[in-house]
Design a protein around this motif. Structure first.
Motif, PDB file in Angstrom:
ATOM      1  N   ALA A 186      -5.413  -6.176 -20.921  1.00 52.78           N
ATOM      2  CA  ALA A 186      -6.600  -5.417 -20.508  1.00 52.78           C
ATOM      3  C   ALA A 186      -6.194  -4.258 -19.606  1.00 52.78           C
ATOM      4  CB  ALA A 186      -7.595  -6.317 -19.797  1.00 52.78           C
ATOM      5  N   THR A 225      -7.598  -1.034 -17.417  1.00 58.36           N
ATOM      6  CA  THR A 225      -8.850  -0.766 -16.702  1.00 58.36           C
ATOM      7  C   THR A 225      -9.233   0.704 -16.839  1.00 58.36           C
ATOM      8  OG1 THR A 225      -7.663  -0.316 -14.646  1.00 58.36           O
ATOM      9  CG2 THR A 225      -8.387  -2.578 -15.035  1.00 58.36           C
ATOM     10  N   TYR A 262      -7.907   5.056 -19.682  1.00 58.38           N
ATOM     11  CA  TYR A 262      -7.634   3.676 -19.288  1.00 58.38           C
ATOM     12  C   TYR A 262      -6.197   3.580 -18.815  1.00 58.38           C
ATOM     13  CZ  TYR A 262     -11.974   2.999 -21.802  1.00 58.38           C
ATOM     14  OH  TYR A 262     -13.272   3.095 -22.201  1.00 58.38           O
ATOM     15  N   SER A 308     -10.131   4.311 -15.796  1.00 55.10           N
ATOM     16  CA  SER A 308      -9.742   5.142 -14.657  1.00 55.10           C
ATOM     17  C   SER A 308     -10.931   5.963 -14.182  1.00 55.10           C
ATOM     18  CB  SER A 308      -8.585   6.059 -15.051  1.00 55.10           C
ATOM     19  OG  SER A 308      -9.046   7.050 -15.952  1.00 55.10           O
ATOM     20  N   SER A 327      -6.195  -2.619 -24.795  1.00 48.67           N
ATOM     21  CA  SER A 327      -4.998  -3.387 -24.437  1.00 48.67           C
ATOM     22  C   SER A 327      -3.766  -2.623 -24.892  1.00 48.67           C
ATOM     23  CB  SER A 327      -5.040  -4.769 -25.095  1.00 48.67           C
ATOM     24  OG  SER A 327      -5.077  -4.636 -26.515  1.00 48.67           O
ATOM     25  N   SER A 367     -12.915  -2.733 -24.921  1.00 51.20           N
ATOM     26  CA  SER A 367     -11.627  -3.250 -24.448  1.00 51.20           C
ATOM     27  C   SER A 367     -10.498  -2.356 -24.933  1.00 51.20           C
ATOM     28  CB  SER A 367     -11.397  -4.682 -24.959  1.00 51.20           C
ATOM     29  OG  SER A 367     -11.236  -4.694 -26.366  1.00 51.20           O
ATOM     30  N   GLN A 395      -1.408   6.013 -18.553  1.00 56.53           N
ATOM     31  CA  GLN A 395      -2.808   6.048 -18.915  1.00 56.53           C
ATOM     32  C   GLN A 395      -2.951   6.546 -20.341  1.00 56.53           C
ATOM     33  OE1 GLN A 395      -5.223   8.622 -16.503  1.00 56.53           O
ATOM     34  NE2 GLN A 395      -4.415  10.500 -17.385  1.00 56.53           N
ATOM     35  N   PRO A 408      -3.882  -1.561 -13.933  1.00 52.71           N
ATOM     36  CA  PRO A 408      -4.409  -1.684 -12.574  1.00 52.71           C
ATOM     37  C   PRO A 408      -3.370  -1.199 -11.554  1.00 52.71           C
ATOM     38  CG  PRO A 408      -4.873  -3.663 -13.848  1.00 52.71           C
ATOM     39  CD  PRO A 408      -3.946  -2.838 -14.681  1.00 52.71           C
TER      40      PRO A 408
END
Length: 540
Positions: A79, A81, A89, A83, A64, A62, A48, A92
């Motif tokens: 991408a 996601t 982020y 958290s 990445s 966004s 993360q 997934p």
């Protein structure tokens, strides 16, 4: 994984990987910010990273990332996601990074660089190279157990397994060829134990001599394949012992200070009654311990001497061999000599007598423990005879105590009655006294009175001195009122008694109720408080 498969996959990845394009360096002044990327230890195929924007009325739209080894990009992650933690982020959860042998994109275990790009809703964009390192290694995991031994086989055999949890797939693979460190209680007992091909290990057995046995397992590695440290413990408080029957008895019911006494008994096998000769037993009597050995008939005898300090409680006999299970116990009483010291007393203006002090053993004791003892507060008119109990309480040996009662004066003392733990003792007699007061002839007028009119309450304040009641002039008094239906009085006026002891206080009538005059004295007063019977007034 197979070494030949790993090598071939690595070669393919290197041949097909694209050279990383040039990107702007991370800058502290950028509008978009990117924090450090960190690997999840519980799932090393995931990470993360935090990202934010300082542009007004803008949000991060966004994030990445890409994973690379040197200048070779191995995985593009278009991408990440958001958290549950705001501003963070991650991959997934359902698509962690995996080894190629598990259907993933990374050819081998190791550490990989993480580059992160973030863009906000106003088109501000930042790429941070080496935002973090993906710790794509096996996480060590172990099991560790020690079966409790039995008297038929009195040793402990530590054993367990050592595996590595693969990133992404979560598969457990044996960490064959590694070593673990096993110890029992001390560094001197440590063993280095090899891990077998299936991941299991077994240490050399330890001889068990106590009920509480504690064993430690330690493993640590920081390589491109395995990263982590393990410390596990296993203990047990019981073994499978041979049941034996232990009997015992004290030759005296109560032991006086300095008096000898003995604890005697026998040890035999529980199943067939065979005497256990040569068995060591521990005999504990109030902290005094004797180690004695049984004779040919399984009999033992332990001698003690009563001491002039506290001893009240149980004696206890048990075998010292952890693989023999049996014990006996009973009670012997020898009260410890006691005394009461640091006694102080006070008599409050509301007739509360308070006596404080400390209850102590006269002789130092090797036995510690908290227990409460009864205390009595006693009163005598002359300090010599006719002592009567006016209050009770409790005390702990060596701690301050407080005992209270009610009296209008005289001689007072604290008394500790004899118990099985402490002998009887008395504190010194203390004389306490105050001058009694009273409020007389209370009258509220007029009766009845109209609402809003003035009510005048009169009375007289007296003190008892030299065997007679006399006026008490110039003293603070208060007028207290209790409304009809209420359970509480409140102060509505205050003043002082006149030169003739008379009291006259005024207030405004509001509702029906009772008026009374109270003398509560001052902080330095030597008199008792007093109140009069109230006078009820109707309000029209």
């Amino acid at each position: 994984m197979r070494a030949d498969l790993r090598n071939s996959l690595t070669a393919v990845a290197v041949a097909l990987a694209l050279t990383a394009p040039a990107v702007p360096a991370f800058a502290d002044t950028a509008t978009v910010g990117i924090g450090r990327a960190t690997t999840f230890d519980h799932q090393r195929g995931a990470f993360q990273v935090s990202a934010w924007t300082d542009a007004p009325d803008s949000t991060v739209t966004s994030v990445s990332a890409r994973i690379r080894k040197g200048d070779r990009v191995l995985v593009e992650l278009p991408a990440l996601t958001a958290s549950e933690a705001a501003g963070y982020y991650q991959l997934p959860a359902e698509t962690p990074l995996k080894l190629t042998e598990d259907g993933g994109q990374l050819p081998e275990l190791g550490r990989y660089s993480i580059d992160v790009t973030a863009e906000d809703s106003k088109g501000n964009k930042l790429t941070r190279l080496d935002a973090g390192t993906l710790d794509f290694t096996l996480r060590p995991q172990a099991t560790f157990a020690v079966a409790a031994p039995a008297w038929t086989d009195p040793v402990a055999r530590p054993k367990g397994s050592l595996t590595g949890i693969q990133p992404g797939s979560g598969d457990a693979v044996p960490l064959a060829g590694r070593t673990v460190r096993v110890s029992a209680r001390s560094e001197e007992s440590a063993q280095t134990v090899a891990v077998a091909a299936d991941g299991t290990f077994a240490a050399e057995p330890y001889r068990v001599t106590t009920n509480h046995n504690l064993y430690d397992l330690a493993f640590s590695e920081d390589s491109d394949e395995v990263h982590g440290t393990l410390k596990l413990q296993h203990d047990f408080y019981s073994v499978t012992a041979r049941p034996v029957t232990v009997t015992g008895a004290v030759d005296k019911a109560r032991v006086l200070p300095g008096e000898p006494f003995a604890i005697r008994g026998r040890v035999v096998a529980e199943d067939d009654g065979t005497p256990l000769a040569g068995t060591q037993v521990r005999v504990n009597s109030g902290g005094m311990v004797r180690l004695v050995t049984t004779d040919a008939d399984g009999r033992y005898s332990a001698l003690f001497k009563g001491a002039p300090w506290k001893y009240a409680g149980h004696w206890y006999v048990s075998t010292t061999d952890v693989f023999l299970e049996g014990s006996a116990g009973g009670q012997v009483v020898m009260p410890g000599e006691s005394h009461i010291e640091k006694v102080q007393g006070s008599l409050a203006a509301d007739t509360t007598v308070t006596m404080t002090g400390r209850l102590e053993y006269t002789y130092p004791s090797d036995i510690t423990g908290i227990h409460t003892e009864p205390m009595r507060l006693e009163h005598s008119a002359d300090g010599r005879t006719g002592w009567k109990v006016i209050g009770t309480g409790e005390a702990s040996a060596g701690s301050p105590f407080t005992v209270t009662g009610r009296s209008t004066g005289g001689w007072f003392r604290v008394h500790h009655p004899a118990t099985d733990t402490m002998a009887e003792s008395f504190g010194p007699a203390v004389r306490l006294g105050r001058i009694q007061t009273r409020v007389v002839s209370v009258n509220a007028a007029p009766e009845p009175v109209r609402k809003g009119a003035t009510v005048t309450v009169t009375g007289g304040l007296q003190q008892y001195k030299n065997g007679a009641w006399t006026l008490y002039a110039g003293q603070p008094v208060g007028l207290w009122f209790q409304a009809k239906g209420s359970s509480a009085y409140k102060l509505v006026a205050s003043g002082k008694s006149a030169a003739n002891g008379g009291v006259s206080l005024k207030t405004t009538a509001t509702v029906d109720g009772t008026y009374l005059i109270r003398y509560l004295g001052t902080s330095t007063s030597t008199h008792f408080h007093s109140s009069a019977v109230g006078d009820f007034v109707d309000v029209l």
